[in-house]
Design a protein around this motif. Sequence first.
Motif, short mmCIF file in Angstrom:
data_model
loop_
_atom_site.label_atom_id
_atom_site.label_comp_id
_atom_site.label_asym_id
_atom_site.label_seq_id
_atom_site.Cartn_x
_atom_site.Cartn_y
_atom_site.Cartn_z
N GLU A 1 0.49 -1.13 0.04
CA GLU A 1 0.55 -0.05 -0.28
C GLU A 1 1.51 1.15 0.19
N GLN A 2 1.62 1.68 0.95
CA GLN A 2 2.94 2.53 1.67
C GLN A 2 3.40 3.32 -0.91
N THR A 3 4.11 1.75 -1.08
CA THR A 3 5.28 1.52 -2.21
C THR A 3 4.54 2.16 -2.67
N GLN A 4 3.01 2.06 -3.65
CA GLN A 4 2.20 3.21 -4.40
C GLN A 4 2.34 3.78 -4.62
N ARG A 5 2.24 4.70 -2.58
CA ARG A 5 2.08 6.02 -3.13
C ARG A 5 3.87 6.62 -3.17
N TYR B 1 13.85 1.46 -2.58
CA TYR B 1 14.48 1.21 -1.78
C TYR B 1 14.09 -0.39 -0.92
N ILE B 2 13.09 -0.56 -0.88
CA ILE B 2 12.16 -1.61 0.01
C ILE B 2 12.81 -2.40 -1.02
#
Length: 219
Positions: free
Chosen positions: A124-128, A135-136
């Motif tokens: 969810e956060q990496t879409q933003r 990084y992930i």
Amino acid sequence: MSDFERLDPLRDIPHTKRGHERCMALLLSANRLFLEKGYDAVSLDDIVNHAGGSKASIYKYFGNKEGLFTAICDYRREQFFKDISLPFTQADQNLKHYLIDTLIRFYQHIIQPENAAFLRLILEQTQRNSDLAVYIHEQGPKEIQHSLAQALQIAHDRGLIFCSNPIFSAQMYFGILRNLEWRVLLNLPLPHKDERIDQETLNYINYCVDVFLGGHQKV
């Protein structure tokens, strides 16, 4: 340099026992709250009220809420992968057993409810945030693929297999559990929600490793 470009996202690494304990209390409290309520629903005040201390400590150690989430990702990654990618170094080590055991350990980690929930939170956060996504990927999937590629290179050098491109082979190897990862990300039912492994999955892993090794035999 952004928080996401740092090998260690902590802005000010604590050098005292008390500082370390305060840093970990904030990190673990934020981790719990993010999982329970979602990233957007949690404020810095919520984290401080849960962990104690002040927002000044968050700013000091993590910079902001975004930096705190990145530090949690690093912490959970270390916990997640520390027992999965073990080195393939012993001369008498059986390569097939090593490959099977690695997948089993990966399976046992990914099906744990908290790990599954955090993977969905990361997605969810990496879409933003594209910086966080890079990084992930660099610190997670790419790193574990690199570790497996080193094992394959060692096996190639010993003449156990023929592997001309260990990185490509490592990517293919971890694709064996891609269906399971999708089930986790989509929150679909899993065979088990503890660390057990069902016989069907075990048979599948054994079959796939046999096929993988068959594709790495000398022609």
